[in-house]
Design a protein around this motif. Structure first.
Motif, mmCIF file in Angstrom:
data_model
loop_
_atom_site.group_PDB
_atom_site.id
_atom_site.type_symbol
_atom_site.label_atom_id
_atom_site.label_comp_id
_atom_site.label_asym_id
_atom_site.label_seq_id
_atom_site.Cartn_x
_atom_site.Cartn_y
_atom_site.Cartn_z
ATOM 1 N N ILE A 144 47.015 33.236 32.544
ATOM 2 C CA ILE A 144 48.171 34.132 32.635
ATOM 3 C C ILE A 144 48.014 35.092 33.799
ATOM 4 O O ILE A 144 48.953 35.342 34.556
ATOM 5 C CB ILE A 144 48.382 34.892 31.302
ATOM 6 C CG1 ILE A 144 48.892 33.925 30.231
ATOM 7 C CG2 ILE A 144 49.351 36.059 31.485
ATOM 8 C CD1 ILE A 144 48.912 34.503 28.835
ATOM 9 N N GLU A 145 46.820 35.618 33.990
ATOM 10 C CA GLU A 145 46.571 36.532 35.113
ATOM 11 C C GLU A 145 46.760 35.817 36.453
ATOM 12 O O GLU A 145 47.370 36.358 37.376
ATOM 13 C CB GLU A 145 45.155 37.111 35.017
ATOM 14 C CG GLU A 145 44.874 38.150 36.078
ATOM 15 C CD GLU A 145 43.489 38.769 35.902
ATOM 16 O OE1 GLU A 145 42.952 39.242 36.919
ATOM 17 O OE2 GLU A 145 42.974 38.781 34.772
ATOM 18 N N GLU A 146 46.247 34.590 36.561
ATOM 19 C CA GLU A 146 46.416 33.816 37.799
ATOM 20 C C GLU A 146 47.895 33.525 38.064
ATOM 21 O O GLU A 146 48.354 33.612 39.207
ATOM 22 C CB GLU A 146 45.622 32.516 37.720
ATOM 23 C CG GLU A 146 44.115 32.720 37.768
ATOM 24 C CD GLU A 146 43.338 31.442 37.462
ATOM 25 O OE1 GLU A 146 43.954 30.420 37.092
ATOM 26 O OE2 GLU A 146 42.100 31.480 37.595
ATOM 27 N N LEU A 147 48.624 33.153 37.019
ATOM 28 C CA LEU A 147 50.051 32.879 37.168
ATOM 29 C C LEU A 147 50.821 34.138 37.576
ATOM 30 O O LEU A 147 51.728 34.087 38.408
ATOM 31 C CB LEU A 147 50.627 32.300 35.872
ATOM 32 C CG LEU A 147 50.209 30.873 35.533
ATOM 33 C CD1 LEU A 147 50.681 30.512 34.127
ATOM 34 C CD2 LEU A 147 50.745 29.891 36.550
ATOM 35 N N SER A 148 50.433 35.257 37.023
ATOM 36 C CA SER A 148 51.065 36.520 37.368
ATOM 37 C C SER A 148 50.834 36.861 38.838
ATOM 38 O O SER A 148 51.754 37.295 39.538
ATOM 39 C CB SER A 148 50.524 37.634 36.468
ATOM 40 O OG SER A 148 51.093 38.864 36.822
ATOM 41 N N ASP A 149 49.606 36.649 39.308
ATOM 42 C CA ASP A 149 49.287 36.898 40.718
ATOM 43 C C ASP A 149 50.109 35.982 41.626
ATOM 44 O O ASP A 149 50.634 36.416 42.654
ATOM 45 C CB ASP A 149 47.795 36.693 40.982
ATOM 46 C CG ASP A 149 46.921 37.747 40.319
ATOM 47 O OD1 ASP A 149 47.469 38.805 39.903
ATOM 48 O OD2 ASP A 149 45.695 37.514 40.207
#
Length: 69
Positions: A22-27
């Motif tokens: 989720i963090e990678e997708l958000s970035d």
């Protein structure tokens, strides 16, 4: 270890993996949004330039044949 402990460990690993994803997708989404904004700004500038050039061409004198024709 009991089956319940193994189940909890697997669930914790899955949650940690999902949080990282989720963090990678958000970035990635934030980066793509920057690109979209830059593209929108370029399009706005090009549109303004095109309209300016179009207005200038309307003010240009009509094309006539040279006198030697």
């Amino acid at each position: 270890m009991s089956d319940e402990q193994n189940r909890i460990i697997k669930l914790e690993e899955m949650v940690a993996h999902q949080a990282k994803t989720i963090e990678e997708l958000s970035d990635q989404l934030a980066e793509q949004w920057k690109v979209v904004e830059q593209t929108r700004q370029k399009l706005d500038r090009l549109t303004e330039r095109f309209l300016t050039l179009e207005e200038q061409s309307l003010d240009a004198p009509a094309i006539t044949r040279p006198p030697h024709y």
